[in-house]
Design a protein around this motif. Structure first.
Motif, PDB file in Angstrom:
ATOM      1  N   ASP A  61       5.926   1.309  -7.512  1.00 26.50           N
ATOM      2  CA  ASP A  61       4.585   0.729  -7.632  1.00 26.50           C
ATOM      3  C   ASP A  61       4.716  -0.796  -7.653  1.00 26.50           C
ATOM      4  OD1 ASP A  61       5.356  -0.017 -10.218  1.00 26.50           O
ATOM      5  OD2 ASP A  61       4.008   1.384 -11.217  1.00 26.50           O
ATOM      6  N   PRO A  62       3.601  -1.553  -7.767  1.00 33.45           N
ATOM      7  CA  PRO A  62       3.686  -3.017  -7.748  1.00 33.45           C
ATOM      8  C   PRO A  62       4.551  -3.605  -8.865  1.00 33.45           C
ATOM      9  CG  PRO A  62       1.433  -2.333  -7.369  1.00 33.45           C
ATOM     10  CD  PRO A  62       2.205  -1.099  -7.741  1.00 33.45           C
ATOM     11  N   ALA A  63       4.681  -2.896  -9.984  1.00 35.62           N
ATOM     12  CA  ALA A  63       5.493  -3.383 -11.103  1.00 35.62           C
ATOM     13  C   ALA A  63       6.976  -3.020 -10.953  1.00 35.62           C
ATOM     14  CB  ALA A  63       4.960  -2.819 -12.419  1.00 35.62           C
ATOM     15  N   GLY A  64       7.311  -2.266  -9.908  1.00 33.22           N
ATOM     16  CA  GLY A  64       8.699  -1.875  -9.688  1.00 33.22           C
ATOM     17  C   GLY A  64       9.078  -0.537 -10.298  1.00 33.22           C
ATOM     18  N   LYS A  65       8.110   0.168 -10.881  1.00 30.75           N
ATOM     19  CA  LYS A  65       8.376   1.487 -11.463  1.00 30.75           C
ATOM     20  C   LYS A  65       8.515   2.517 -10.336  1.00 30.75           C
ATOM     21  CE  LYS A  65       6.187   5.107 -14.135  1.00 30.75           C
ATOM     22  NZ  LYS A  65       4.894   5.602 -14.573  1.00 30.75           N
ATOM     23  N   VAL A  66       9.554   3.341 -10.413  1.00 35.45           N
ATOM     24  CA  VAL A  66       9.776   4.373  -9.401  1.00 35.45           C
ATOM     25  C   VAL A  66       8.676   5.429  -9.508  1.00 35.45           C
ATOM     26  CG1 VAL A  66      11.333   6.190  -8.601  1.00 35.45           C
ATOM     27  CG2 VAL A  66      12.260   3.994  -9.366  1.00 35.45           C
ATOM     28  N   PHE A  88      11.516  10.605   6.795  1.00 39.32           N
ATOM     29  CA  PHE A  88      11.477  10.959   5.375  1.00 39.32           C
ATOM     30  C   PHE A  88      10.069  11.388   5.017  1.00 39.32           C
ATOM     31  CE2 PHE A  88      10.522   6.405   5.316  1.00 39.32           C
ATOM     32  CZ  PHE A  88       9.479   6.295   4.401  1.00 39.32           C
ATOM     33  N   THR A  89       9.972  12.247   4.024  1.00 42.31           N
ATOM     34  CA  THR A  89       8.691  12.710   3.497  1.00 42.31           C
ATOM     35  C   THR A  89       8.761  12.617   1.983  1.00 42.31           C
ATOM     36  OG1 THR A  89       8.433  14.244   5.344  1.00 42.31           O
ATOM     37  CG2 THR A  89       7.046  14.631   3.404  1.00 42.31           C
ATOM     38  N   VAL A  90       7.722  12.024   1.373  1.00 48.79           N
ATOM     39  CA  VAL A  90       7.692  11.859  -0.079  1.00 48.79           C
ATOM     40  C   VAL A  90       6.251  11.941  -0.559  1.00 48.79           C
ATOM     41  CG1 VAL A  90       7.590   9.325   0.035  1.00 48.79           C
ATOM     42  CG2 VAL A  90       8.536  10.433  -2.003  1.00 48.79           C
ATOM     43  N   LYS A  91       6.042  12.484  -1.750  1.00 52.29           N
ATOM     44  CA  LYS A  91       4.715  12.504  -2.376  1.00 52.29           C
ATOM     45  C   LYS A  91       4.651  11.392  -3.409  1.00 52.29           C
ATOM     46  CE  LYS A  91       3.203  17.148  -1.698  1.00 52.29           C
ATOM     47  NZ  LYS A  91       2.282  18.123  -2.177  1.00 52.29           N
ATOM     48  N   VAL A  92       3.563  10.618  -3.347  1.00 51.92           N
ATOM     49  CA  VAL A  92       3.351   9.523  -4.296  1.00 51.92           C
ATOM     50  C   VAL A  92       1.894   9.528  -4.732  1.00 51.92           C
ATOM     51  CG1 VAL A  92       5.196   8.071  -3.367  1.00 51.92           C
ATOM     52  CG2 VAL A  92       2.898   7.862  -2.441  1.00 51.92           C
ATOM     53  N   PRO A  93       1.581   8.920  -5.892  1.00 50.41           N
ATOM     54  CA  PRO A  93       0.198   8.868  -6.333  1.00 50.41           C
ATOM     55  C   PRO A  93      -0.638   7.927  -5.458  1.00 50.41           C
ATOM     56  CG  PRO A  93       1.673   7.838  -7.952  1.00 50.41           C
ATOM     57  CD  PRO A  93       2.513   8.369  -6.854  1.00 50.41           C
ATOM     58  N   GLU A  94      -1.877   8.296  -5.251  1.00 49.82           N
ATOM     59  CA  GLU A  94      -2.816   7.419  -4.541  1.00 49.82           C
ATOM     60  C   GLU A  94      -3.288   6.317  -5.479  1.00 49.82           C
ATOM     61  OE1 GLU A  94      -6.027   9.889  -3.188  1.00 49.82           O
ATOM     62  OE2 GLU A  94      -4.837  10.739  -1.568  1.00 49.82           O
ATOM     63  N   GLY A  95      -3.865   5.268  -4.908  1.00 48.72           N
ATOM     64  CA  GLY A  95      -4.553   4.265  -5.700  1.00 48.72           C
ATOM     65  C   GLY A  95      -3.752   3.060  -6.125  1.00 48.72           C
ATOM     66  N   GLU A  96      -2.495   2.937  -5.711  1.00 47.87           N
ATOM     67  CA  GLU A  96      -1.709   1.750  -6.056  1.00 47.87           C
ATOM     68  C   GLU A  96      -2.162   0.594  -5.158  1.00 47.87           C
ATOM     69  OE1 GLU A  96       0.302   1.552  -8.553  1.00 47.87           O
ATOM     70  OE2 GLU A  96       0.536   3.672  -9.010  1.00 47.87           O
ATOM     71  N   SER A  97      -2.061  -0.632  -5.658  1.00 46.13           N
ATOM     72  CA  SER A  97      -2.446  -1.781  -4.833  1.00 46.13           C
ATOM     73  C   SER A  97      -1.403  -2.036  -3.745  1.00 46.13           C
ATOM     74  CB  SER A  97      -2.630  -3.030  -5.693  1.00 46.13           C
ATOM     75  OG  SER A  97      -1.436  -3.338  -6.384  1.00 46.13           O
ATOM     76  N   SER A  98      -0.164  -1.617  -3.964  1.00 51.09           N
ATOM     77  CA  SER A  98       0.870  -1.664  -2.933  1.00 51.09           C
ATOM     78  C   SER A  98       1.982  -0.704  -3.322  1.00 51.09           C
ATOM     79  CB  SER A  98       1.411  -3.084  -2.747  1.00 51.09           C
ATOM     80  OG  SER A  98       2.160  -3.477  -3.872  1.00 51.09           O
ATOM     81  N   TYR A  99       2.800  -0.387  -2.335  1.00 51.77           N
ATOM     82  CA  TYR A  99       3.915   0.532  -2.518  1.00 51.77           C
ATOM     83  C   TYR A  99       5.153  -0.141  -1.948  1.00 51.77           C
ATOM     84  CZ  TYR A  99       0.198   3.972  -3.111  1.00 51.77           C
ATOM     85  OH  TYR A  99      -0.904   4.650  -3.547  1.00 51.77           O
ATOM     86  N   GLY A 100       6.262  -0.078  -2.671  1.00 58.23           N
ATOM     87  CA  GLY A 100       7.519  -0.625  -2.182  1.00 58.23           C
ATOM     88  C   GLY A 100       8.441   0.500  -1.766  1.00 58.23           C
ATOM     89  N   ILE A 101       9.093   0.325  -0.613  1.00 55.74           N
ATOM     90  CA  ILE A 101      10.048   1.328  -0.152  1.00 55.74           C
ATOM     91  C   ILE A 101      11.401   0.655   0.015  1.00 55.74           C
ATOM     92  CG2 ILE A 101      10.677   2.957   1.663  1.00 55.74           C
ATOM     93  CD1 ILE A 101       7.735   3.292   2.300  1.00 55.74           C
ATOM     94  N   ALA A 102      12.406   1.213  -0.655  1.00 56.59           N
ATOM     95  CA  ALA A 102      13.782   0.740  -0.535  1.00 56.59           C
ATOM     96  C   ALA A 102      14.631   1.902  -0.032  1.00 56.59           C
ATOM     97  CB  ALA A 102      14.302   0.249  -1.881  1.00 56.59           C
ATOM     98  N   VAL A 103      15.565   1.583   0.861  1.00 57.48           N
ATOM     99  CA  VAL A 103      16.447   2.602   1.423  1.00 57.48           C
ATOM    100  C   VAL A 103      17.884   2.220   1.095  1.00 57.48           C
ATOM    101  CG1 VAL A 103      17.176   3.778   3.541  1.00 57.48           C
ATOM    102  CG2 VAL A 103      14.810   2.975   3.311  1.00 57.48           C
ATOM    103  N   ALA A 104      18.625   3.153   0.488  1.00 59.02           N
ATOM    104  CA  ALA A 104      20.029   2.902   0.161  1.00 59.02           C
ATOM    105  C   ALA A 104      20.782   2.590   1.448  1.00 59.02           C
ATOM    106  CB  ALA A 104      20.626   4.118  -0.536  1.00 59.02           C
ATOM    107  N   GLY A 105      21.516   1.484   1.442  1.00 57.16           N
ATOM    108  CA  GLY A 105      22.249   1.054   2.626  1.00 57.16           C
ATOM    109  C   GLY A 105      21.588  -0.128   3.314  1.00 57.16           C
ATOM    110  N   LEU A 106      20.296  -0.333   3.028  1.00 54.71           N
ATOM    111  CA  LEU A 106      19.559  -1.479   3.570  1.00 54.71           C
ATOM    112  C   LEU A 106      19.219  -2.416   2.424  1.00 54.71           C
ATOM    113  CD1 LEU A 106      17.040   0.282   5.994  1.00 54.71           C
ATOM    114  CD2 LEU A 106      19.321  -0.630   6.511  1.00 54.71           C
ATOM    115  N   SER A 107      19.133  -3.699   2.705  1.00 54.31           N
ATOM    116  CA  SER A 107      18.797  -4.638   1.637  1.00 54.31           C
ATOM    117  C   SER A 107      17.288  -4.831   1.562  1.00 54.31           C
ATOM    118  CB  SER A 107      19.486  -5.984   1.863  1.00 54.31           C
ATOM    119  OG  SER A 107      19.070  -6.542   3.092  1.00 54.31           O
ATOM    120  N   GLY A 108      16.807  -5.052   0.353  1.00 55.02           N
ATOM    121  CA  GLY A 108      15.401  -5.384   0.141  1.00 55.02           C
ATOM    122  C   GLY A 108      14.484  -4.183   0.016  1.00 55.02           C
ATOM    123  N   THR A 109      13.257  -4.522  -0.314  1.00 55.25           N
ATOM    124  CA  THR A 109      12.169  -3.546  -0.466  1.00 55.25           C
ATOM    125  C   THR A 109      11.040  -3.985   0.444  1.00 55.25           C
ATOM    126  OG1 THR A 109      12.775  -3.092  -2.755  1.00 55.25           O
ATOM    127  CG2 THR A 109      10.530  -2.539  -2.109  1.00 55.25           C
TER     128      THR A 109
END
Length: 130
Positions: A61-66, A88-109
């Motif tokens: 989420d925007p605060a960095g919580k998984v 990839f397929t993942v379920k996440v909660p709706e309504g966040e102001s932004s979502y961060g995606i990080a992939v192991a092996g790649l740098s950054g979010t």
């Protein structure tokens, strides 16, 4: 107060409290996100791709919580020559102001809006982005 009246009052209080407690504990609606990760594949140069099937994908989420995680799979159409695309397929909660995606092996979010998440985020790395 009689025992019967006291029991009725306690039952009424419990009946009024339970719906309020249930409303407070309801979880937000979930959305299923289907995304892709594209990386360079240059076996001629002897370079291994930075990710592979099974690499972890973490959504925050925007605060960095998984708020979700999954792994890369091979269920994505392949793109340009000398690239590999993973799904990839993942379920996440709706309504966040932004979502961060990080992939192991790649740098950054990489950050996405809810609309972009629903449309299918596409992450690319290095020369695979050209």
């Amino acid at each position: 107060m009689t025992t019967r009246l006291r029991s009725s009052v306690l039952l009424l209080a419990a009946a009024l409290t339970l719906p309020a407690a249930a409303a407070c504990s309801s979880s937000p609606a979930q959305m299923t996100v289907k995304g892709t990760v594209t990386v360079v594949d240059n076996p001629v140069a002897g370079e291994a791709p930075p990710v592979d099937t099974g690499s972890q994908v973490t959504v925050t989420d925007p605060a960095g919580k998984v708020i979700g995680f999954t792994t890369l799979n091979g269920d994505a159409p392949q793109g340009a020559t000398f690239t590999l695309t993973f799904g990839f397929t993942v379920k996440v909660p709706e309504g966040e102001s932004s979502y961060g995606i990080a992939v192991a092996g790649l740098s950054g979010t990489t950050r996405y809006t809810q609309s972009q998440m629903q449309a299918g985020p596409a992450i690319c790395a290095g020369d695979a982005c050209d």
